[in-house]
Design a protein around this motif. Structure first.
Motif, mmCIF file in Angstrom:
data_model
loop_
_atom_site.group_PDB
_atom_site.id
_atom_site.type_symbol
_atom_site.label_atom_id
_atom_site.label_comp_id
_atom_site.label_asym_id
_atom_site.label_seq_id
_atom_site.Cartn_x
_atom_site.Cartn_y
_atom_site.Cartn_z
ATOM 1 N N UNK A 61 23.769 14.461 18.114
ATOM 2 C CA UNK A 61 23.094 13.212 18.431
ATOM 3 C C UNK A 61 22.428 12.729 17.138
ATOM 4 N N UNK A 62 22.889 11.621 16.581
ATOM 5 C CA UNK A 62 22.443 11.176 15.266
ATOM 6 C C UNK A 62 21.684 9.861 15.373
ATOM 7 N N UNK A 63 20.560 9.799 14.676
ATOM 8 C CA UNK A 63 19.762 8.578 14.577
ATOM 9 C C UNK A 63 19.611 8.247 13.095
ATOM 10 N N UNK A 64 20.000 7.034 12.718
ATOM 11 C CA UNK A 64 19.825 6.571 11.343
ATOM 12 C C UNK A 64 18.455 5.917 11.234
ATOM 13 N N UNK A 65 17.570 6.521 10.436
ATOM 14 C CA UNK A 65 16.222 5.990 10.237
ATOM 15 C C UNK A 65 16.206 5.306 8.878
ATOM 16 N N UNK A 66 16.247 3.999 8.890
ATOM 17 C CA UNK A 66 16.359 3.231 7.660
ATOM 18 C C UNK A 66 14.968 2.766 7.203
ATOM 19 N N UNK A 67 14.552 3.173 5.986
ATOM 20 C CA UNK A 67 13.271 2.746 5.425
ATOM 21 C C UNK A 67 13.530 1.599 4.452
ATOM 22 N N UNK A 68 12.680 0.595 4.498
ATOM 23 C CA UNK A 68 12.872 -0.571 3.647
ATOM 24 C C UNK A 68 11.536 -1.177 3.275
ATOM 25 N N UNK A 69 11.586 -2.050 2.281
ATOM 26 C CA UNK A 69 10.414 -2.787 1.835
ATOM 27 C C UNK A 69 10.738 -4.269 1.905
ATOM 28 N N UNK A 70 9.799 -5.124 2.357
ATOM 29 C CA UNK A 70 10.102 -6.551 2.511
ATOM 30 C C UNK A 70 10.530 -7.229 1.216
ATOM 31 N N UNK A 71 10.099 -6.702 0.065
ATOM 32 C CA UNK A 71 10.463 -7.319 -1.211
ATOM 33 C C UNK A 71 11.934 -7.100 -1.540
ATOM 34 N N UNK B 207 0.813 -1.209 0.000
ATOM 35 C CA UNK B 207 0.000 0.000 0.000
ATOM 36 C C UNK B 207 0.848 1.260 0.000
ATOM 37 N N UNK B 208 1.970 1.230 0.689
ATOM 38 C CA UNK B 208 2.808 2.413 0.829
ATOM 39 C C UNK B 208 4.152 2.235 0.136
ATOM 40 N N UNK B 209 4.691 3.342 -0.333
ATOM 41 C CA UNK B 209 6.060 3.378 -0.831
ATOM 42 C C UNK B 209 6.973 3.851 0.297
ATOM 43 N N UNK B 210 8.271 3.631 0.108
ATOM 44 C CA UNK B 210 9.224 4.081 1.120
ATOM 45 C C UNK B 210 9.147 5.590 1.307
ATOM 46 N N UNK B 211 8.879 6.322 0.249
ATOM 47 C CA UNK B 211 8.747 7.778 0.353
ATOM 48 C C UNK B 211 7.599 8.156 1.295
ATOM 49 N N UNK B 212 6.463 7.453 1.200
ATOM 50 C CA UNK B 212 5.337 7.724 2.085
ATOM 51 C C UNK B 212 5.719 7.519 3.544
ATOM 52 N N UNK B 213 6.438 6.421 3.808
ATOM 53 C CA UNK B 213 6.844 6.111 5.178
ATOM 54 C C UNK B 213 7.775 7.199 5.712
ATOM 55 N N UNK B 214 8.737 7.634 4.895
ATOM 56 C CA UNK B 214 9.657 8.698 5.307
ATOM 57 C C UNK B 214 8.908 9.981 5.636
ATOM 58 N N UNK B 215 7.992 10.375 4.741
ATOM 59 C CA UNK B 215 7.251 11.625 4.934
ATOM 60 C C UNK B 215 6.388 11.569 6.190
ATOM 61 N N UNK B 216 5.736 10.427 6.433
ATOM 62 C CA UNK B 216 4.876 10.320 7.607
ATOM 63 C C UNK B 216 5.689 10.338 8.901
ATOM 64 N N UNK B 217 6.833 9.672 8.889
ATOM 65 C CA UNK B 217 7.694 9.693 10.079
ATOM 66 C C UNK B 217 8.127 11.122 10.399
ATOM 67 N N UNK B 218 8.585 11.854 9.395
ATOM 68 C CA UNK B 218 9.055 13.225 9.609
ATOM 69 C C UNK B 218 7.907 14.112 10.086
#
Length: 329
Positions: free
Chosen positions: A224-234, A115-126
């Motif tokens: 203070x750095x946090x790496x937020x890694x977005x991924x897709x199961x495929x 349903x979602x692309x990685x871009x959607x997940x990034x935008x919603x998190x931010x």
């Protein structure tokens, strides 16, 4: 073949993801997140949002040699290891907390198998985290990497500013950029513009040309750095879908593969697992915390789990020496 598989993303029919909203719809998107995500987080975190910005609220002023009356929690273990003499960090109080979001908006983040692309997940998190922070008067800024350029959005502390960041993310959709992502350029650019100590969230799928690891480590020495890694199961494992076209999202190169071949699926999974291990090792070497966001996972659950991890680490570090050094001793 190995290099190809690491950088390829499966090409499929466009998923039924939420359409990229124009500027007029940014308000609608943020309202939806406020009702469906932020309200849940408010109840689960019970105001403990500051845990997501551990270490903020203080501005690093100097480094000096350790003295007997110093708090061992302020020892800088990286500098101590290099100098062979204990050093402590000296802080001055910064009443305002500042967070920065470094967003990788290269073509590879436009992939999504559901349903979602990685871009959607990034935008919603931010959008969610920025809104949670600005509600308490904290400043948020962003540096967007896409289309071969970096766009810097200065830090401010109001809801309108969150809408501006959200719309800017949406506006960079479909930049037409070709060529590999250079995440190092985003990190180096941020290091040049973010002067005051801040909490920095690097939001990326980390599909990039090598060389970003050192830049990430250097950024973590100041902030203070946090790496937020977005991924897709495929991207981790291919199902049996028969003939499938794999397309490099950033160069457009394509290859036809037979996913019915069990041997090919095993090779794909093995190479993906190797890349996962290498990525996690690189983040550990850089000394940054990591948060993983998947296109098929719940954002609230991921953020609550990450908050608990940071709380446990804060309790463990209160004894002074980091856990991995105590274990090695």
């Amino acid at each position: 073949m190995k290099s190809w598989l690491r950088r390829s993303t499966p090409k499929a029919e466009p998923p039924a993801s939420r359409p990229a909203a124009p500027a007029a719809a940014a308000e609608h998107v943020l309202k939806r997140l406020e009702w469906t995500v932020i309200r849940r987080l408010d109840g689960l975190l019970q105001g403990d949002y500051r845990t997501l910005m551990r270490g903020a609220g203080l501005d690093l002023a100097d480094l000096r040699e350790y003295q007997h009356h110093d708090d061992v929690r302020h020892i800088d273990w990286n500098v101590t290891a290099r100098q062979n003499v204990p050093h402590v960090r000296v802080f001055t109080e910064d009443r305002e907390m500042a967070a920065w979001f470094l967003l990788d908006l290269s073509p590879s983040v436009d992939f999504g198998s559901g349903e979602l692309r990685k871009r959607n997940v990034s935008a919603e998190f931010v959008a969610v985290l920025a809104r949670m922070l600005t509600r308490h008067g904290n400043r948020v800024g962003a540096v967007l990497h896409g289309g071969g350029t970096n766009m810097m959005i200065p830090s401010r502390a109001d809801r309108r500013h969150v809408l501006h960041i959200l719309h800017s993310i949406q506006a960079q959709h479909g930049s037409g950029e070709t060529g590999p992502t250079r995440l190092r350029e985003l990190l180096d650019s941020a290091a040049g513009v973010i002067k005051r100590r801040s909490t920095i969230f690097v939001v990326s799928d980390f599909i990039s040309e090598p060389g970003w690891e050192r830049s990430l480590g250097l950024l973590g020495q100041r902030h203070e750095v946090v790496a937020v890694r977005v991924l897709d199961p495929l991207e981790l494992q291919l199902p049996d879908l028969g003939l499938l076209t794999l397309r490099d999202a950033e160069t457009g190169e394509q290859i036809l593969v037979d996913t019915h071949d069990a041997g090919f699926r095993k090779r794909f999974a093995r190479i993906a697992a190797q890349r996962e291990a290498e990525l996690r090792e690189a983040l550990v070497r850089a000394g940054v915390d990591a948060l993983e966001l998947s296109t098929d996972a719940d954002l609230v659950e991921a953020m609550v789990r990450f908050t608990e991890i940071r709380k446990r680490r804060a309790r463990l570090s209160s004894g002074g020496m980091p856990v991995h050094l105590r274990q090695a001793a």
